[in-house]
Design a protein around this motif. Structure first.
Motif, PDB file in Angstrom:
ATOM      1  N   GLN A   1       0.853  -1.189   0.000  1.00 29.90           N
ATOM      2  CA  GLN A   1       0.000   0.000   0.000  1.00 29.90           C
ATOM      3  C   GLN A   1       0.890   1.241   0.000  1.00 29.90           C
ATOM      4  OE1 GLN A   1      -2.508   0.276   3.405  1.00 29.90           O
ATOM      5  NE2 GLN A   1      -3.432   2.180   2.781  1.00 29.90           N
ATOM      6  N   GLN A   2       0.801   2.017  -1.068  1.00 24.67           N
ATOM      7  CA  GLN A   2       1.626   3.189  -1.210  1.00 24.67           C
ATOM      8  C   GLN A   2       0.876   4.381  -0.652  1.00 24.67           C
ATOM      9  OE1 GLN A   2       4.697   3.364  -2.030  1.00 24.67           O
ATOM     10  NE2 GLN A   2       4.801   5.571  -1.947  1.00 24.67           N
ATOM     11  N   GLN A   3       1.369   4.921   0.457  1.00 23.51           N
ATOM     12  CA  GLN A   3       0.629   5.987   1.126  1.00 23.51           C
ATOM     13  C   GLN A   3       0.883   7.348   0.508  1.00 23.51           C
ATOM     14  OE1 GLN A   3      -0.093   6.053   5.343  1.00 23.51           O
ATOM     15  NE2 GLN A   3       1.234   4.273   5.597  1.00 23.51           N
ATOM     16  N   VAL A   4       1.978   7.493  -0.213  1.00 24.81           N
ATOM     17  CA  VAL A   4       2.295   8.762  -0.876  1.00 24.81           C
ATOM     18  C   VAL A   4       2.578   8.459  -2.347  1.00 24.81           C
ATOM     19  CG1 VAL A   4       3.817  10.764  -0.961  1.00 24.81           C
ATOM     20  CG2 VAL A   4       3.271   9.716   1.246  1.00 24.81           C
ATOM     21  N   LYS A   5       1.741   8.989  -3.202  1.00 21.50           N
ATOM     22  CA  LYS A   5       1.876   8.743  -4.634  1.00 21.50           C
ATOM     23  C   LYS A   5       2.423   9.990  -5.313  1.00 21.50           C
ATOM     24  CE  LYS A   5      -1.752   5.251  -5.015  1.00 21.50           C
ATOM     25  NZ  LYS A   5      -0.782   4.151  -5.174  1.00 21.50           N
ATOM     26  N   GLN A   6       3.405   9.796  -6.178  1.00 24.59           N
ATOM     27  CA  GLN A   6       4.110  10.905  -6.808  1.00 24.59           C
ATOM     28  C   GLN A   6       4.066  10.775  -8.322  1.00 24.59           C
ATOM     29  OE1 GLN A   6       8.039  11.441  -5.162  1.00 24.59           O
ATOM     30  NE2 GLN A   6       8.697  12.850  -6.758  1.00 24.59           N
ATOM     31  N   SER A   7       3.905  11.916  -8.979  1.00 26.55           N
ATOM     32  CA  SER A   7       3.916  11.926 -10.451  1.00 26.55           C
ATOM     33  C   SER A   7       4.454  13.263 -10.943  1.00 26.55           C
ATOM     34  CB  SER A   7       2.492  11.704 -10.982  1.00 26.55           C
ATOM     35  OG  SER A   7       1.649  12.772 -10.585  1.00 26.55           O
ATOM     36  N   PRO A   8       5.035  13.307 -12.146  1.00 25.50           N
ATOM     37  CA  PRO A   8       5.292  12.170 -13.026  1.00 25.50           C
ATOM     38  C   PRO A   8       6.533  11.390 -12.569  1.00 25.50           C
ATOM     39  CG  PRO A   8       6.201  14.144 -14.001  1.00 25.50           C
ATOM     40  CD  PRO A   8       5.536  14.583 -12.721  1.00 25.50           C
ATOM     41  N   ALA A  24       0.288  13.032  -3.824  1.00 23.28           N
ATOM     42  CA  ALA A  24      -0.984  12.860  -3.137  1.00 23.28           C
ATOM     43  C   ALA A  24      -0.778  11.875  -1.998  1.00 23.28           C
ATOM     44  CB  ALA A  24      -2.043  12.340  -4.101  1.00 23.28           C
ATOM     45  N   TYR A  25      -1.433  12.128  -0.893  1.00 25.57           N
ATOM     46  CA  TYR A  25      -1.280  11.241   0.263  1.00 25.57           C
ATOM     47  C   TYR A  25      -2.645  10.759   0.712  1.00 25.57           C
ATOM     48  CZ  TYR A  25      -2.510  15.395   3.035  1.00 25.57           C
ATOM     49  OH  TYR A  25      -3.149  16.497   3.555  1.00 25.57           O
ATOM     50  N   GLU A  26      -2.620   9.697   1.508  1.00 29.65           N
ATOM     51  CA  GLU A  26      -3.874   9.092   1.948  1.00 29.65           C
ATOM     52  C   GLU A  26      -4.140   9.311   3.439  1.00 29.65           C
ATOM     53  OE1 GLU A  26      -3.358   5.384  -1.248  1.00 29.65           O
ATOM     54  OE2 GLU A  26      -3.576   5.006   0.896  1.00 29.65           O
ATOM     55  N   ASN A  27      -3.074   9.259   4.218  1.00 24.47           N
ATOM     56  CA  ASN A  27      -3.237   9.287   5.668  1.00 24.47           C
ATOM     57  C   ASN A  27      -3.368  10.726   6.168  1.00 24.47           C
ATOM     58  OD1 ASN A  27      -3.032   8.971   8.448  1.00 24.47           O
ATOM     59  ND2 ASN A  27      -1.496   7.354   8.302  1.00 24.47           N
ATOM     60  N   ASN A  67      -2.625  21.535  -0.702  1.00 23.46           N
ATOM     61  CA  ASN A  67      -4.083  21.537  -0.716  1.00 23.46           C
ATOM     62  C   ASN A  67      -4.563  20.466   0.257  1.00 23.46           C
ATOM     63  OD1 ASN A  67      -6.848  21.109  -1.275  1.00 23.46           O
ATOM     64  ND2 ASN A  67      -6.593  21.777  -3.393  1.00 23.46           N
ATOM     65  N   LYS A  68      -4.899  20.904   1.467  1.00 21.94           N
ATOM     66  CA  LYS A  68      -5.232  19.941   2.522  1.00 21.94           C
ATOM     67  C   LYS A  68      -6.509  19.176   2.209  1.00 21.94           C
ATOM     68  CE  LYS A  68      -5.664  19.648   7.546  1.00 21.94           C
ATOM     69  NZ  LYS A  68      -5.598  20.405   8.827  1.00 21.94           N
ATOM     70  N   SER A  69      -7.520  19.844   1.665  1.00 24.20           N
ATOM     71  CA  SER A  69      -8.793  19.167   1.406  1.00 24.20           C
ATOM     72  C   SER A  69      -8.643  18.088   0.337  1.00 24.20           C
ATOM     73  CB  SER A  69      -9.867  20.176   0.994  1.00 24.20           C
ATOM     74  OG  SER A  69      -9.483  20.855  -0.190  1.00 24.20           O
ATOM     75  N   ALA A  70      -7.786  18.347  -0.631  1.00 27.28           N
ATOM     76  CA  ALA A  70      -7.562  17.371  -1.698  1.00 27.28           C
ATOM     77  C   ALA A  70      -6.483  16.362  -1.333  1.00 27.28           C
ATOM     78  CB  ALA A  70      -7.175  18.085  -2.993  1.00 27.28           C
ATOM     79  N   LYS A  71      -5.796  16.598  -0.222  1.00 27.40           N
ATOM     80  CA  LYS A  71      -4.676  15.747   0.216  1.00 27.40           C
ATOM     81  C   LYS A  71      -3.620  15.665  -0.880  1.00 27.40           C
ATOM     82  CE  LYS A  71      -7.352  12.327   1.598  1.00 27.40           C
ATOM     83  NZ  LYS A  71      -7.781  11.024   2.172  1.00 27.40           N
ATOM     84  N   ALA A  92       6.242  12.309   3.565  1.00 24.84           N
ATOM     85  CA  ALA A  92       5.286  12.716   4.586  1.00 24.84           C
ATOM     86  C   ALA A  92       5.650  12.026   5.885  1.00 24.84           C
ATOM     87  CB  ALA A  92       3.866  12.352   4.164  1.00 24.84           C
ATOM     88  N   SER A  93       5.393  12.710   6.980  1.00 25.57           N
ATOM     89  CA  SER A  93       5.623  12.094   8.283  1.00 25.57           C
ATOM     90  C   SER A  93       4.547  12.573   9.244  1.00 25.57           C
ATOM     91  CB  SER A  93       7.014  12.422   8.824  1.00 25.57           C
ATOM     92  OG  SER A  93       7.142  13.793   9.097  1.00 25.57           O
TER      93      SER A  93
END
Lengths: 115, 115
Positions: A1-8, A24-27, A67-71, A92-93
């Motif tokens: 499970q990748q909690q921080v996704k990066q692009s490109p 983008a992050y999930e947690n 953008n906190k609302s969009a994570k 992220a930490s």
């Protein structure tokens, strides 16, 4: 499970252009978002970081937008230079019960700035 | 003066061998870490120590054993090396300030190749 996704994954920009890397992050417990820069054959080094209580942080040509609302958060490199060519990692930490910080890294973006 | 140093820089060895990587920091930091960077440059934390005490132990095979003789040193011993262990291993350190905002300082990495 990748909690921080990066692009490109990779990005090629002309000298003087703007480089934009997105994460983008999930947690929602994450409360600190640093960007690390890694040159070939070297270890990563902190470039710039932001807390979620601000929407933007600028240091020289480097800006983090948050953008906190969009994570989501992004790194903007203005007036990109060949010397900026490197791999960039968002991370992220969160505060926890243990000492030290547990950094969760994105997958990295290989930036090439052409002269 | 090198802040975080690692030895050796390169390590080429045969499958099944046992090897150690050494790390030293002269920053006076309380916390030290080991990261693994795979061939796709993905960075993942393996262990962290705070004042010689194991704090973070991610899902890492038992063949990997960190040892911290004092808070300035964190060594990584790997038993029965496997092909999949080939990677770059980074040591890092940070000052324990009690929040998630600690900056981690990375060493130059040890490039391990298992044949």
């Amino acid at each position: 499970q990748q909690q921080v996704k990066q692009s490109p994954q990779s990005l090629i920009v002309q000298k003087g252009g703007i480089s934009i890397i997105n994460c983008a992050y999930e947690n929602t417990a994450f409360d600190y978002f640093p960007w690390y820069q890694q040159f070939p054959g070297k270890g990563p080094a902190l470039l710039i970081a932001i807390r979620p209580d601000v929407s933007e942080k600028k240091e020289g040509r480097f800006t983090i937008s948050f953008n906190k609302s969009a994570k989501q958060f992004s790194l903007h490199i203005m007036d990109s230079q060949p010397g900026d060519s490197a791999t960039y990692f968002c991370a992220a930490s969160m505060e926890g019960e243990t000492s030290g910080s547990r950094l969760t890294f994105g997958e990295g973006t290989q930036l090439t700035v052409n002269p | 003066d090198t802040a975080v140093s690692q030895t050796p820089k390169y390590l080429v060895t045969q499958m099944g061998n046992d090897k150690s990587i050494k790390c030293e920091q002269n920053l006076g930091h309380d916390t030290m870490y080991w990261y693994k960077q795979d061939s796709k440059k993905f960075l993942k934390i393996m262990f962290s120590y705070n004042n010689k005490e194991l704090i973070i132990n991610e899902t890492v095979p038992n063949r990997f054993s960190p040892k911290s003789p004092d808070k300035a040193h964190l060594n990584l011993h790997i038993n029965s090396l496997e092909l999949g262990d080939s990677a770059v291993y980074f040591c890092a350190s940070s000052q324990d300030i009690g929040t998630s905002q600690e900056t981690q300082y990375f060493g130059p990495g040890t490039r391990l190749l298992v044949l």
